[in-house]
Enzyme design. Structure first.
Site, PDB file in Angstrom:
ATOM      1  N   SER A 217       0.874  -1.442  -0.095  1.00 58.69           N
ATOM      2  CA  SER A 217      -0.248  -0.130  -0.261  1.00 58.69           C
ATOM      3  C   SER A 217       1.075   1.360   0.496  1.00 58.69           C
ATOM      4  CB  SER A 217      -0.912  -0.435   1.028  1.00 58.69           C
ATOM      5  OG  SER A 217      -2.170   1.215   1.196  1.00 58.69           O
ATOM      6  N   ASN A 218       0.464   2.444   0.220  1.00 60.90           N
ATOM      7  CA  ASN A 218       1.268   4.123   0.104  1.00 60.90           C
ATOM      8  C   ASN A 218       0.850   4.500   1.447  1.00 60.90           C
ATOM      9  OD1 ASN A 218      -1.503   5.446  -0.089  1.00 60.90           O
ATOM     10  ND2 ASN A 218      -0.739   3.904  -2.260  1.00 60.90           N
ATOM     11  N   TYR A 219       1.322   5.179   1.758  1.00 61.95           N
ATOM     12  CA  TYR A 219       1.174   6.129   3.023  1.00 61.95           C
ATOM     13  C   TYR A 219      -0.283   7.126   3.327  1.00 61.95           C
ATOM     14  CZ  TYR A 219       5.302   5.309   4.554  1.00 61.95           C
ATOM     15  OH  TYR A 219       7.131   4.125   5.054  1.00 61.95           O
TER      16      TYR A 219
END
Ligand code: CTP
Length: 409
Positions: A217-219
């Site tokens: 995923s990402n931040y």
């Protein structure tokens, strides 16, 4: 005499209206009003002061609205927190009849009964319809209190002149249905500039599974998407939030939870039919594992792990190519660490967007995870609007202010 039979204006249909009844003889007239609004498809919930219940029974309002009328700070209704529940829920409040006492308490910020507590806890527009004896109406104290309420943004519907319960004739009769509806529409139009619009918002970083317990995923926190959804709902839109992030959402927002980009695309294809606006604030992943392990990958099984990634199709670009969704105004969001304008314009064209918000993630005080944001809003016609640093909610309203005039009618 009951209120005159006046058709309920379209602007009020579908709204959540709290009708706050205080203790005057005109209380019986608003039973008709509650009934007409309910029949027109408005959701009406009633709260009454103890004195109002001396004029009309709570059961009468329950009968016409289908919901129990709340009569005390600790009694009636179906909420564990009656003193804030109704104010939180309502999109519009009508205080009718408003006695001199309630007007005075409102001006003074008192909250010692369910009506005044609801008013103090409310966030929505308030319309006050005073009704009282002509001598009371003419008192400077009452007029000063009403002036205070007007100054604070409350809409006051002037009472009419005519026969009063006291036997006198004079000013103080509750305004008729037409006057009440006009004031309600006025208050609604001023606040709910997205009424009748359907808005779809995406939020959060998509999650692409590696195996049943791990994902890429990402931040992205999803805060910007949740702020946009809340702002659009507060302005009267019907809002669906397709989200890969989990936060408590505004009660006016319907949330559809998704994990992967593929799920997001499928959900958007169904949600966007008939929608006016797409706000694509989600940080959609660019790559995903080409193969998802069916069982948890164990440390003992492998000393190192090579993941083969494949690229994820561009969601918003594929929606742009869908003719059935041609009427949807599409706004993208780009997180950039340099050249906001040129990268924004390039993405806007590549993805067939009508507008894009480019925000600067190189600044540590804004962006991912922060409650603040800043950037620039670029439209396909070349116009450019600086979005100064603000809370994400303030920025959401600013974006809606700028996009709204461009939505097709
Ligand atoms: N977007 C999308 N589908 C993707 C990737 C991005 O719909 N697979 C959308 C995002 O939701 C956002 C806009 O496109 O509204 C810009 O996202 P961004 O990640 O900046 O675009 P990318 O094309 O992935 O560009 P980059 O190479 O800079 O990551």
């Amino acid at each position: 005499m009951p209120l005159d039979p006046t058709p309920v204006p379209d602007e009020l249909r579908g709204l959540r209206i709290a009708l706050l009844v205080s203790g005057g003889i005109a209380a019986y007239k608003v039973v008709d009003l509650a009934s007409a609004l309910t029949q027109a498809g408005t959701e009406v919930r009633v709260a009454m002061t103890p004195t109002a219940t001396r004029f009309v029974g709570a059961a009468t309002f329950e009968g016409v609205t289908g919901h129990p009328a709340v009569t005390g700070l600790f009694s009636g209704g179906d909420s564990p927190e009656p003193h804030v529940a109704l104010g939180d829920w309502a999109q519009l409040i009508l205080v009718a009849p408003a006695t001199a006492n309630v007007v005075g308490k409102m001006a003074g910020g008192r909250s010692d009964d369910i009506v005044t507590a609801t008013l103090l806890a409310a966030r929505c527009p308030v319309v006050v319809a005073p009704a009282m004896n002509d001598a009371m109406w003419s008192k400077q104290a009452v007029q000063d209190n009403l002036a205070t309420l007007r100054r604070r943004g409350v809409t006051v519907v002037e009472p009419e002149s005519g026969h009063l319960a006291s036997g006198h004739s004079g000013a103080g009769r509750l305004a008729g249905a037409q006057g009440l509806f006009n004031a309600m529409v006025h208050a609604v139009r001023a606040r709910y500039d997205l009424a009748g619009r359907r808005v779809v918002v995406t939020a959060g970083g998509t999650r692409e599974p590696i195996d049943p317990v791990r994902f890429i995923s990402n931040y992205s926190s999803g805060k910007m998407g949740f702020a946009l959804a809340a702002a659009a709902a507060d302005r009267g839109a019907r809002v669906t939030l397709v989200s890969a992030a989990s936060h408590p959402a505004h009660h006016g927002v319907e949330v559809q939870h998704v994990d992967t980009a593929e799920e997001m695309l499928a959900e958007l294809r169904s949600q966007l039919r008939g929608a006016d606006l797409l706000l694509m604030a989600a940080a959609v992943g660019d790559f995903r594992p080409a193969r998802i392990a069916r069982h948890k990958i164990r440390r003992e099984e492998t000393a190192s792990l090579n993941l083969q990634l494949e690229s994820i199709p561009d969601i918003v670009a594929s929606l742009a190519g869908d003719e059935a969704l041609a009427g949807v105004f599409r706004v993208g969001f780009a997180a950039e660490d340099s050249d906001l304008d040129s990268k924004g314009v390039e993405k806007l064209k590549r993805k067939g967007l009508h507008a894009i918000v480019a925000n600067d993630i190189s600044r540590r005080d804004i962006g991912f995870g922060s409650d603040y944001n800043a950037g620039v809003l670029l439209f396909a016609d070349g116009s450019r609007h600086e979005l100064e640093k603000a809370t994400k909610r303030e920025m959401a309203d600013r974006i809606l202010d700028l996009v709204l005039p461009r939505l097709p009618h």
